[in-house]
Design a protein around this motif. Structure first.
Motif, PDB file in Angstrom:
ATOM      1  N   GLN A 136       0.692  -1.168  -0.062  1.00 32.46           N
ATOM      2  CA  GLN A 136       0.118   0.077   0.049  1.00 32.46           C
ATOM      3  C   GLN A 136       0.726   0.994   0.080  1.00 32.46           C
ATOM      4  OE1 GLN A 136      -2.426  -0.669   3.870  1.00 32.46           O
ATOM      5  NE2 GLN A 136      -3.705  -1.654   2.346  1.00 32.46           N
ATOM      6  N   VAL A 137       2.188   0.970   0.810  1.00 30.65           N
ATOM      7  CA  VAL A 137       2.361   2.164   0.700  1.00 30.65           C
ATOM      8  C   VAL A 137       3.427   2.862  -0.553  1.00 30.65           C
ATOM      9  CG1 VAL A 137       4.953   3.255   1.741  1.00 30.65           C
ATOM     10  CG2 VAL A 137       2.596   1.992   3.708  1.00 30.65           C
ATOM     11  N   ALA A 138       3.821   1.334  -0.917  1.00 35.59           N
ATOM     12  CA  ALA A 138       4.789   1.680  -2.188  1.00 35.59           C
ATOM     13  C   ALA A 138       3.355   2.394  -3.381  1.00 35.59           C
ATOM     14  CB  ALA A 138       4.993   0.020  -2.561  1.00 35.59           C
ATOM     15  N   TYR A 139       2.415   1.402  -3.604  1.00 33.97           N
ATOM     16  CA  TYR A 139       1.278   2.834  -4.165  1.00 33.97           C
ATOM     17  C   TYR A 139       1.236   3.619  -4.207  1.00 33.97           C
ATOM     18  CZ  TYR A 139      -2.842   2.691  -7.521  1.00 33.97           C
ATOM     19  OH  TYR A 139      -4.132   1.860  -7.812  1.00 33.97           O
ATOM     20  N   LYS A 140       0.830   4.029  -2.885  1.00 33.72           N
ATOM     21  CA  LYS A 140       1.250   5.554  -3.207  1.00 33.72           C
ATOM     22  C   LYS A 140       2.337   6.359  -3.472  1.00 33.72           C
ATOM     23  CE  LYS A 140      -2.286   4.826   1.800  1.00 33.72           C
ATOM     24  NZ  LYS A 140      -2.935   5.110   2.729  1.00 33.72           N
ATOM     25  N   LEU A 141       3.218   5.798  -3.211  1.00 37.11           N
ATOM     26  CA  LEU A 141       4.441   6.818  -3.540  1.00 37.11           C
ATOM     27  C   LEU A 141       4.285   6.633  -5.202  1.00 37.11           C
ATOM     28  CD1 LEU A 141       6.774   6.186  -0.550  1.00 37.11           C
ATOM     29  CD2 LEU A 141       6.273   8.262  -1.146  1.00 37.11           C
ATOM     30  N   LYS A 142       4.039   5.476  -5.748  1.00 36.00           N
ATOM     31  CA  LYS A 142       3.963   5.173  -7.342  1.00 36.00           C
ATOM     32  C   LYS A 142       5.694   4.916  -7.194  1.00 36.00           C
ATOM     33  CE  LYS A 142       0.246   8.895  -8.219  1.00 36.00           C
ATOM     34  NZ  LYS A 142       0.054  10.452  -9.212  1.00 36.00           N
ATOM     35  N   ASN A 143       5.557   3.974  -6.217  1.00 39.99           N
ATOM     36  CA  ASN A 143       6.909   2.519  -6.125  1.00 39.99           C
ATOM     37  C   ASN A 143       6.521   1.637  -7.023  1.00 39.99           C
ATOM     38  OD1 ASN A 143       8.736   1.557  -5.782  1.00 39.99           O
ATOM     39  ND2 ASN A 143       9.755   2.765  -4.687  1.00 39.99           N
ATOM     40  N   TRP A 144       5.954   1.380  -8.833  1.00 36.99           N
ATOM     41  CA  TRP A 144       5.814  -0.132  -8.945  1.00 36.99           C
ATOM     42  C   TRP A 144       6.543  -0.461  -8.736  1.00 36.99           C
ATOM     43  CZ3 TRP A 144       1.546   2.190  -8.666  1.00 36.99           C
ATOM     44  CH2 TRP A 144       0.940   3.828  -9.327  1.00 36.99           C
ATOM     45  N   GLU A 145       8.069  -0.043  -9.045  1.00 39.37           N
ATOM     46  CA  GLU A 145       8.898  -1.957  -8.579  1.00 39.37           C
ATOM     47  C   GLU A 145       7.922  -2.615  -7.006  1.00 39.37           C
ATOM     48  OE1 GLU A 145      13.673  -2.675  -8.098  1.00 39.37           O
ATOM     49  OE2 GLU A 145      12.606  -1.289  -9.735  1.00 39.37           O
ATOM     50  N   GLU A 146       8.488  -1.179  -6.654  1.00 40.04           N
ATOM     51  CA  GLU A 146       8.616  -2.089  -4.899  1.00 40.04           C
ATOM     52  C   GLU A 146       6.999  -2.903  -4.719  1.00 40.04           C
ATOM     53  OE1 GLU A 146      10.264  -2.978  -2.352  1.00 40.04           O
ATOM     54  OE2 GLU A 146      11.638  -1.461  -3.843  1.00 40.04           O
ATOM     55  N   ALA A 147       6.215  -1.767  -5.409  1.00 42.80           N
ATOM     56  CA  ALA A 147       4.299  -2.153  -5.290  1.00 42.80           C
ATOM     57  C   ALA A 147       4.373  -3.700  -5.839  1.00 42.80           C
ATOM     58  CB  ALA A 147       3.389  -1.498  -6.048  1.00 42.80           C
ATOM     59  N   THR A 148       5.129  -3.748  -7.069  1.00 42.20           N
ATOM     60  CA  THR A 148       4.859  -5.571  -7.743  1.00 42.20           C
ATOM     61  C   THR A 148       5.328  -5.982  -7.199  1.00 42.20           C
ATOM     62  OG1 THR A 148       5.010  -3.731 -10.055  1.00 42.20           O
ATOM     63  CG2 THR A 148       5.476  -5.917  -9.811  1.00 42.20           C
ATOM     64  N   ILE A 149       7.171  -5.931  -6.350  1.00 43.92           N
ATOM     65  CA  ILE A 149       7.418  -7.069  -5.771  1.00 43.92           C
ATOM     66  C   ILE A 149       5.831  -7.115  -3.783  1.00 43.92           C
ATOM     67  CG2 ILE A 149       9.178  -7.438  -3.507  1.00 43.92           C
ATOM     68  CD1 ILE A 149      10.756  -5.402  -5.603  1.00 43.92           C
ATOM     69  N   ALA A 150       5.596  -6.782  -3.423  1.00 43.74           N
ATOM     70  CA  ALA A 150       4.975  -6.659  -2.648  1.00 43.74           C
ATOM     71  C   ALA A 150       3.633  -6.919  -3.055  1.00 43.74           C
ATOM     72  CB  ALA A 150       4.872  -5.167  -1.812  1.00 43.74           C
ATOM     73  N   PHE A 151       2.863  -6.661  -3.927  1.00 44.62           N
ATOM     74  CA  PHE A 151       2.045  -7.630  -4.159  1.00 44.62           C
ATOM     75  C   PHE A 151       1.795  -8.373  -4.590  1.00 44.62           C
ATOM     76  CE2 PHE A 151      -0.381  -3.203  -4.346  1.00 44.62           C
ATOM     77  CZ  PHE A 151      -1.397  -2.780  -3.289  1.00 44.62           C
TER      78      PHE A 151
END
Length: 78
Positions: free
Chosen positions: A49-64
């Motif tokens: 969620q935090v990565a997504y809010k920051l629009k850090n797509w690389e981290e969001a992809t890893i986490a999701f």
């Protein structure tokens, strides 16, 4: 004192999150989940969620991606 204790990193991240300092929070959530023992649904959900809010797509992809692996029954993460 214990580098593998993910809850400590997670709590640091929550502290920054409560202060709305998302950039500072993200590395702590990442460390809690990937380097320590907070590799569970609760940890990866906040990390994603935090990565997504920051629009850090690389981290969001890893986490999701990891979240979907841990909880394949939860369609809200897909």
């Amino acid at each position: 004192l214990r580098k593998h204790y993910g809850k400590a990193y997670f709590n640091y991240g929550k502290m920054y999150l409560q202060q709305e300092k998302l950039e500072e929070a993200l590395p702590y959530f990442k460390k809690a989940c990937l380097d320590a023992d907070m590799d569970n649904e609760a940890g990866f959900k906040v990390y994603a969620q935090v990565a997504y809010k920051l629009k850090n797509w690389e981290e969001a992809t890893i986490a999701f991606t990891r979240l979907c692996t841990l909880c394949p029954h939860m369609t809200e993460y897909k």
